[in-house]
Enzyme design. Structure first.
Site, PDB file in Angstrom:
ATOM      1  N   THR A  31       0.854  -1.197   0.000  1.00 25.19           N
ATOM      2  CA  THR A  31       0.000   0.000   0.000  1.00 25.19           C
ATOM      3  C   THR A  31       0.887   1.242   0.000  1.00 25.19           C
ATOM      4  O   THR A  31       1.949   1.243   0.625  1.00 25.19           O
ATOM      5  CB  THR A  31      -0.890  -0.008   1.258  1.00 25.19           C
ATOM      6  OG1 THR A  31      -1.846  -1.063   1.116  1.00 25.19           O
ATOM      7  CG2 THR A  31      -1.648   1.299   1.435  1.00 25.19           C
ATOM      8  N   SER A  33       2.125   5.291  -1.938  1.00 25.76           N
ATOM      9  CA  SER A  33       2.412   5.985  -3.193  1.00 25.76           C
ATOM     10  C   SER A  33       3.507   5.288  -4.004  1.00 25.76           C
ATOM     11  O   SER A  33       3.553   5.433  -5.226  1.00 25.76           O
ATOM     12  CB  SER A  33       2.821   7.433  -2.900  1.00 25.76           C
ATOM     13  OG  SER A  33       3.958   7.474  -2.065  1.00 25.76           O
ATOM     14  N   THR A  34       4.394   4.539  -3.356  1.00 24.26           N
ATOM     15  CA  THR A  34       5.415   3.796  -4.105  1.00 24.26           C
ATOM     16  C   THR A  34       4.779   2.576  -4.774  1.00 24.26           C
ATOM     17  O   THR A  34       5.056   2.281  -5.952  1.00 24.26           O
ATOM     18  CB  THR A  34       6.580   3.379  -3.179  1.00 24.26           C
ATOM     19  OG1 THR A  34       6.926   4.495  -2.348  1.00 24.26           O
ATOM     20  CG2 THR A  34       7.801   2.975  -3.982  1.00 24.26           C
ATOM     21  N   GLY A  85       6.049  -0.691   0.162  1.00 24.29           N
ATOM     22  CA  GLY A  85       6.862   0.471   0.498  1.00 24.29           C
ATOM     23  C   GLY A  85       7.233   0.478   1.969  1.00 24.29           C
ATOM     24  O   GLY A  85       6.928  -0.458   2.716  1.00 24.29           O
ATOM     25  N   LYS A  97       6.718   0.964   9.192  1.00 19.32           N
ATOM     26  CA  LYS A  97       5.687   1.012   8.170  1.00 19.32           C
ATOM     27  C   LYS A  97       4.358   1.404   8.826  1.00 19.32           C
ATOM     28  O   LYS A  97       4.233   1.441  10.034  1.00 19.32           O
ATOM     29  CB  LYS A  97       5.544  -0.367   7.503  1.00 19.32           C
ATOM     30  CG  LYS A  97       6.688  -0.656   6.536  1.00 19.32           C
ATOM     31  CD  LYS A  97       6.489  -1.957   5.772  1.00 19.32           C
ATOM     32  CE  LYS A  97       5.155  -2.148   5.141  1.00 19.32           C
ATOM     33  NZ  LYS A  97       4.708  -1.027   4.273  1.00 19.32           N
ATOM     34  N   GLY A  98       3.384   1.684   7.951  1.00 20.83           N
ATOM     35  CA  GLY A  98       2.043   1.961   8.483  1.00 20.83           C
ATOM     36  C   GLY A  98       1.648   3.419   8.423  1.00 20.83           C
ATOM     37  O   GLY A  98       0.640   3.805   9.023  1.00 20.83           O
ATOM     38  N   GLU A 106      -0.354  -5.488   5.887  1.00 19.94           N
ATOM     39  CA  GLU A 106       0.974  -5.535   5.253  1.00 19.94           C
ATOM     40  C   GLU A 106       1.871  -6.564   5.954  1.00 19.94           C
ATOM     41  O   GLU A 106       2.623  -7.289   5.298  1.00 19.94           O
ATOM     42  CB  GLU A 106       1.612  -4.146   5.303  1.00 19.94           C
ATOM     43  CG  GLU A 106       0.921  -3.149   4.386  1.00 19.94           C
ATOM     44  CD  GLU A 106       1.377  -1.709   4.579  1.00 19.94           C
ATOM     45  OE1 GLU A 106       1.162  -0.915   3.670  1.00 19.94           O
ATOM     46  OE2 GLU A 106       1.940  -1.389   5.640  1.00 19.94           O
ATOM     47  N   LYS A 124      13.939   7.338   2.395  1.00 17.90           N
ATOM     48  CA  LYS A 124      13.520   6.301   3.355  1.00 17.90           C
ATOM     49  C   LYS A 124      14.632   5.774   4.264  1.00 17.90           C
ATOM     50  O   LYS A 124      14.374   5.503   5.432  1.00 17.90           O
ATOM     51  CB  LYS A 124      12.817   5.149   2.621  1.00 17.90           C
ATOM     52  CG  LYS A 124      11.599   5.592   1.793  1.00 17.90           C
ATOM     53  CD  LYS A 124      10.605   6.369   2.639  1.00 17.90           C
ATOM     54  CE  LYS A 124       9.452   6.994   1.872  1.00 17.90           C
ATOM     55  NZ  LYS A 124       8.457   6.110   1.377  1.00 17.90           N
TER      56      LYS A 124
HETATM   57  C1  5RP Z   1       1.205   2.036   4.391  1.00 16.45           C
HETATM   58  C2  5RP Z   1       2.656   1.844   4.382  1.00 16.45           C
HETATM   59  C3  5RP Z   1       3.408   2.369   3.225  1.00 16.45           C
HETATM   60  O1  5RP Z   1       4.093   1.351   2.586  1.00 16.45           O
HETATM   61  C4  5RP Z   1       4.374   3.404   3.743  1.00 16.45           C
HETATM   62  O2  5RP Z   1       3.641   4.395   4.460  1.00 16.45           O
HETATM   63  C5  5RP Z   1       5.152   4.061   2.595  1.00 16.45           C
HETATM   64  O3  5RP Z   1       4.280   4.818   1.819  1.00 16.45           O
HETATM   65  P1  5RP Z   1       4.764   5.603   0.531  1.00 16.45           P
HETATM   66  O4  5RP Z   1       5.148   4.584  -0.489  1.00 16.45           O
HETATM   67  O5  5RP Z   1       3.538   6.404   0.139  1.00 16.45           O
HETATM   68  O6  5RP Z   1       5.912   6.487   0.932  1.00 16.45           O
HETATM   69  O7  5RP Z   1       3.264   1.254   5.249  1.00 16.45           O
HETATM   70  O8  5RP Z   1       0.630   1.545   5.561  1.00 16.45           O
END
Ligand code: 5RP
Length: 219
Positions: A31, A33-34, A85, A97-98, A106, A124
Site C-alpha cells: 500500500t 504511493s510507491t 513500500g 511502516k504503516g 501488510e 527512506k
Molecule cells: C502504508 C505503508 C506504506 O508502505 C508506507 O507508508 C510508505 O508509503 P509511501 O510509499 O507512500 O511512501 O506502510 O501503511
C-alpha cells in the site's frame, strides 16, 4: 504535470521490483504511493497466471482498474513474493511502516511471502528510526487498551481499518526496536505495530535518482 525527484525514485524502485515477478506467482501487493507505481509496472509486464492479494482497498481498486486480478486472502496459503513500500529503514534493516495505516495487513502479507521486497525512494533510509510508530488496536475493548498503553499511544484521526481496528501511533522513545516491538506485542489489545524486523525483509530496493540499490537485509 511536474514529476518530482521522489516520484522518479519511487517509479524506479517499483519498476525494479516488478521485474522480480514471474509468470504464475502468487503476489502480495502493498500500500502507498510507491506501490502505486508498482501496479502499472506489473500490469505492463503482461505476465500470465499471477494471483494477487492486496493489503488495502486503495491498492485493490487500483490493481483491478489496471486489469490485475485480486483475490481474497482466503484462497491462498502462501505467496511467492510480496512487494511494499516503507516509511523508514534503519541501517540494521528495521523498518517503520504503516504511514497509511495498513500495517496489519501488510505484515500478514509479508509473513506469508517467501520473498518480501521493500521498495523506496532515497528519503527512506535513516540513521536511526524516529517515531511515530503506527499501531493498530483491536476494535474490541479499544478504549481499555488505549488506557493501558498510556499517553505514549494516541489515536489517529482516521477511519477504522478494514478489520475494525483503531489506528493509533506510539509517540514515545524507540530505543531498541526489538524491545519496543516485544513491549507492544505483549499487550493483548495490540493487533499490530509498524516495526518490521530485518528478518522479514529479503530484498531492499532503494532508488537514488534513477539508480536502484539492491540489498538483502535477511542475508
Ligand atoms: C502504508 C505503508 C506504506 O508502505 C508506507 O507508508 C510508505 O508509503 P509511501 O510509499 O507512500 O511512501 O506502510 O501503511
Amino acid at each position: 504535470m511536474t514529476v518530482t525527484g521522489a516520484e522518479i525514485e519511487k517509479r524506479a524502485a517499483a519498476e525494479a521490483a516488478a521485474r522480480l515477478v514471474e509468470d504464475g506467482m502468487a503476489v502480495g501487493l502493498g500500500t502507498g504511493s510507491t506501490v502505486a507505481f508498482l501496479l502499472p509496472a506489473l500490469a505492463a509486464r503482461g505476465l500470465s497466471g499471477i494471483r494477487c492479494v492486496a493489503t488495502s482497498v486503495a491498492t485493490e481498486e487500483q490493481a483491478r482498474g489496471l486489469g490485475i486480478a485480486v483475490e481474497d486472502f482466503d484462497s491462498l496459503t502462501r505467496l511467492d513474493i510480496a512487494i511494499d513500500g516503507t516509511d523508514q529503514v534503519a541501517p540494521d534493516g528495521w523498518l517503520i511502516k504503516g504511514g497509511g495505516g495498513a500495517h496489519l495487513r501488510e505484515k500478514v502479507v509479508a509473513a506469508a511471502a517467501d520473498r518480501f521486497v521493500v521498495i523506496g525512494d532515497s528519503s527512506k533510509p535513516v540513521d536511526a528510526l524516529r517515531g511515530p510508530v503506527p499501531v493498530e488496536i483491536f476494535g474490541f475493548g479499544a478504549a481499555s487498551t488505549l488506557a493501558r498503553l498510556g499517553d505514549d499511544v494516541r489515536p489517529r484521526e482516521v477511519p477504522r481499518s478494514p478489520d475494525g481496528g483503531l489506528i493509533a501511533d506510539y509517540r514515545g522513545p524507540i530505543g531498541d526496536p526489538a524491545e519496543l516491538a516485544a513491549q507492544l506485542e505483549a499487550d493483548p489489545g495490540v493487533a499490530a505495530h509498524g516495526l518490521f524486523p530485518p528478518t522479514l525483509v529479503h530484498d531492499l530496493l532503494i532508488a537514488t535518482g534513477d539508480a536502484v540499490s539492491h540489498t538483502k537485509p535477511k542475508g
